[in-house]
Design a protein around this motif. Structure first.
Motif, PDB file in Angstrom:
ATOM      1  N   GLU A   1      40.805  49.797  37.585  1.00 13.78           N
ATOM      2  CA  GLU A   1      42.081  50.033  38.247  1.00 13.78           C
ATOM      3  C   GLU A   1      42.557  49.015  39.111  1.00 13.78           C
ATOM      4  O   GLU A   1      43.635  48.749  39.227  1.00 13.78           O
ATOM      5  CB  GLU A   1      42.124  51.454  38.605  1.00 13.78           C
ATOM      6  CG  GLU A   1      42.084  52.627  37.488  1.00 13.78           C
ATOM      7  CD  GLU A   1      41.677  53.991  37.982  1.00 13.78           C
ATOM      8  OE1 GLU A   1      41.976  54.879  37.070  1.00 13.78           O
ATOM      9  OE2 GLU A   1      41.644  54.101  39.397  1.00 13.78           O
TER      10      GLU A   1
ATOM     11  N   ALA B   1      43.189  45.631  37.551  1.00 14.73           N
ATOM     12  CA  ALA B   1      44.735  46.090  36.872  1.00 14.73           C
ATOM     13  C   ALA B   1      45.698  45.772  37.871  1.00 14.73           C
ATOM     14  O   ALA B   1      46.845  45.359  37.494  1.00 14.73           O
ATOM     15  CB  ALA B   1      44.764  47.036  36.197  1.00 14.73           C
ATOM     16  N   ALA B   2      45.538  46.257  39.282  1.00 15.43           N
ATOM     17  CA  ALA B   2      46.470  46.563  40.026  1.00 15.43           C
ATOM     18  C   ALA B   2      47.068  45.002  40.713  1.00 15.43           C
ATOM     19  O   ALA B   2      48.134  44.866  40.991  1.00 15.43           O
ATOM     20  CB  ALA B   2      45.992  47.178  41.433  1.00 15.43           C
ATOM     21  N   GLU B   3      46.026  44.094  40.500  1.00 15.23           N
ATOM     22  CA  GLU B   3      46.516  42.453  40.884  1.00 15.23           C
ATOM     23  C   GLU B   3      46.626  41.627  39.491  1.00 15.23           C
ATOM     24  O   GLU B   3      47.423  40.966  39.513  1.00 15.23           O
ATOM     25  CB  GLU B   3      45.153  42.000  41.385  1.00 15.23           C
ATOM     26  CG  GLU B   3      45.264  40.540  41.701  1.00 15.23           C
ATOM     27  CD  GLU B   3      46.246  40.301  42.813  1.00 15.23           C
ATOM     28  OE1 GLU B   3      46.818  39.278  42.782  1.00 15.23           O
ATOM     29  OE2 GLU B   3      46.708  41.006  43.397  1.00 15.23           O
ATOM     30  N   ARG B   4      46.214  42.128  38.321  1.00 16.74           N
ATOM     31  CA  ARG B   4      46.597  41.521  36.981  1.00 16.74           C
ATOM     32  C   ARG B   4      46.779  42.302  35.869  1.00 16.74           C
ATOM     33  O   ARG B   4      45.876  42.709  35.056  1.00 16.74           O
ATOM     34  CB  ARG B   4      45.092  40.496  36.750  1.00 16.74           C
ATOM     35  CG  ARG B   4      44.917  39.316  37.777  1.00 16.74           C
ATOM     36  CD  ARG B   4      43.886  38.479  37.206  1.00 16.74           C
ATOM     37  NE  ARG B   4      43.984  38.058  35.999  1.00 16.74           N
ATOM     38  CZ  ARG B   4      44.712  36.883  35.535  1.00 16.74           C
ATOM     39  NH1 ARG B   4      45.086  36.118  36.552  1.00 16.74           N
ATOM     40  NH2 ARG B   4      44.739  36.410  34.186  1.00 16.74           N
ATOM     41  N   GLU B   5      47.800  42.985  36.010  1.00 21.15           N
ATOM     42  CA  GLU B   5      48.369  43.909  35.122  1.00 21.15           C
ATOM     43  C   GLU B   5      48.248  43.724  33.598  1.00 21.15           C
ATOM     44  O   GLU B   5      48.365  44.637  32.813  1.00 21.15           O
ATOM     45  CB  GLU B   5      49.892  44.664  35.448  1.00 21.15           C
ATOM     46  CG  GLU B   5      50.811  43.639  35.587  1.00 21.15           C
ATOM     47  CD  GLU B   5      52.110  44.382  35.825  1.00 21.15           C
ATOM     48  OE1 GLU B   5      52.268  45.471  35.990  1.00 21.15           O
ATOM     49  OE2 GLU B   5      53.051  43.452  36.430  1.00 21.15           O
ATOM     50  N   HIS B   6      48.571  42.403  33.167  1.00 24.64           N
ATOM     51  CA  HIS B   6      48.655  41.959  31.960  1.00 24.64           C
ATOM     52  C   HIS B   6      47.249  41.733  31.303  1.00 24.64           C
ATOM     53  O   HIS B   6      47.170  41.457  30.058  1.00 24.64           O
ATOM     54  CB  HIS B   6      49.391  40.935  31.822  1.00 24.64           C
ATOM     55  CG  HIS B   6      50.817  41.193  32.369  1.00 24.64           C
ATOM     56  ND1 HIS B   6      51.553  41.974  31.758  1.00 24.64           N
ATOM     57  CD2 HIS B   6      51.488  40.197  33.275  1.00 24.64           C
ATOM     58  CE1 HIS B   6      52.834  41.972  32.308  1.00 24.64           C
ATOM     59  NE2 HIS B   6      52.932  40.925  33.353  1.00 24.64           N
TER      60      HIS B   6
ATOM     61  N   THR C   1      40.198  44.828  42.922  1.00 25.16           N
ATOM     62  CA  THR C   1      41.453  44.023  43.396  1.00 25.16           C
ATOM     63  C   THR C   1      41.228  42.758  43.880  1.00 25.16           C
ATOM     64  O   THR C   1      41.666  41.682  43.701  1.00 25.16           O
ATOM     65  CB  THR C   1      42.610  44.657  44.287  1.00 25.16           C
ATOM     66  OG1 THR C   1      42.919  46.093  43.498  1.00 25.16           O
ATOM     67  CG2 THR C   1      43.517  44.233  44.900  1.00 25.16           C
TER      68      THR C   1
END
Length: 370
Positions: A32, A35-40, A361
């Motif tokens: 999580e 993904a907050a920094e690199r959502e793709h 993150t």
């Protein structure tokens, strides 16, 4: 390496953070945060274990047909513990020391009295069902009894000079005079494999008492007596105390060797079972973690094993740990220390979700800036 926004395949493969966070939770929160920094990015969570805490969960995830078999055993301080072992479809039984005789089951450390009787009782329960093979996961032990409790639960009689049973735990070994193995149950037909997360011998400066005794509550002044008691025990058995892993789990590795079990690196065995080598090879980047990264992590612990696989596959690896207490050069591209992120170890333990997400993150940002 560049930190573009191209979608990456990120493997998130941590161990549990002992006494604080299960591996599955650690994987979720690190993912999580990343993904907050690199959502793709495409994230795959693969929680693992190295033979210590969380081994049953790792095996159950890898073998969906595994059956959880409930058992009630005496904990390391004799209070009843509700636990379970796993019965695999091929007739293998998997028993975990941490859930039956682990340090986390105590209300306070009891280094001289804590024992492995409950672990032995769970092994006996598996034998009672007719398992053909045993996988025995060490790690997280509350005791330094050399596995004496296990052997007692399996039928051995540990007697003093007058022929009376000695008290359980390390202190009781000082009175040990005879080990009667006539009623000791045999290993199952296909053997017993001990999954260890360390390679320490039973004795010496790298042995069970010297290295792990303080974790279980022994003071420095008490360590020489603890080692003498282990020597008293080992002198009555025929296993080699210098064997790599004999000192695992307060010497339980040695006791199981004397029973006829074989030792194996837990991280390698369980990683293979969970498909870790292929998962690392298929990833663009690997993120792992554990409670404490130190010198022992390089030999036997999961983080060291993940790093070795990543180096061999030429895949960048990143680390998040409750405490980073050893250099990471040559192992990881970067690391985040949760205690530093939180300002103290106590804060990190009190809110692990927050700081594991922060670590995820932060590592994503460090990748992007590299």
């Amino acid at each position: 390496m560049t930190g573009t926004k191209k979608a990456l395949r990120v493997l998130v493969a941590p161990d549990s953070f002992k006494g604080s966070v299960r591996a599955a939770e650690a994987a979720r929160w690190l993912a999580e945060g990343w993904a907050a920094e690199r959502e793709h990015d495409v994230l795959r969570e693969l929680p693992l274990a190295d033979g210590g805490e969380g081994t049953l969960d790792t095996v159950a995830a890898a073998v969906p047909e595994a059956r959880r078999m409930p058992v009630v055993v005496p904990g390391p301080d004799d209070r009843p513990v509700r636990a379970h072992w796993l019965l695999l479809p091929d007739g293998t039984g998997v028993v975990e020391l941490a859930s039956t005789s682990g340090l986390g089951l105590l209300d306070r450390p009891r280094p001289a009295e804590a024992h492995t009787l409950g672990f032995g009782r769970a092994i006996a329960a598996a034998l009672d069902t007719g398992v053909r093979r045993l996988l025995l996961a060490l790690g997280g032990s509350a005791s330094t009894d050399g596995g004496a409790g296990v052997l007692a639960a399996l039928g051995a009689r540990l007697l003093d000079e007058a022929g009376n049973p000695v008290p359980p735990g390390n202190r009781g070994l000082a009175r040990l005079h005879t080990v009667d193995r006539t009623r000791l149950r045999p290993v199952p037909p296909a053997g017993a494999l001990v999954l260890s997360d360390v390679t320490n011998p039973l004795f010496g400066p790298d042995g069970a008492a010297a290295i792990f005794g303080p974790q279980k509550g022994f003071s420095p002044d008490e360590l020489p007596a603890a080692e003498r008691n282990l020597r008293q025990f080992a002198g009555l058995l025929d296993a080699d105390p210098a064997t790599d892993g004999a000192g695992a789990a307060g010497g339980t590795g040695f006791g199981l060797l004397s029973w006829g079990a074989q030792l194996a690196p837990g991280s390698e065995f369980l990683g293979s079972l969970a498909g870790l080598p292929a998962a690392v090879a298929a990833a663009d980047l690997v993120l792992t973690g554990e409670g404490r990264f130190d010198a022992q992590s390089r030999s036997g612990k999961l983080a060291g094993h993940v790093s070795a696989l990543a180096v061999a596959a030429r895949v960048p690896a990143f680390l998040a740990a409750g405490r980073v207490a050893a250099p990471i050069a040559g192992l990881f591209q970067a690391a985040e220390d949760l205690s530093e992120l939180a300002g103290s170890q106590a804060r990190a333990i009190a809110d692990p979700a927050r700081y594991l997400r922060r670590a995820g993150t932060a590592l994503a940002r460090r990748f992007a800036s590299a």
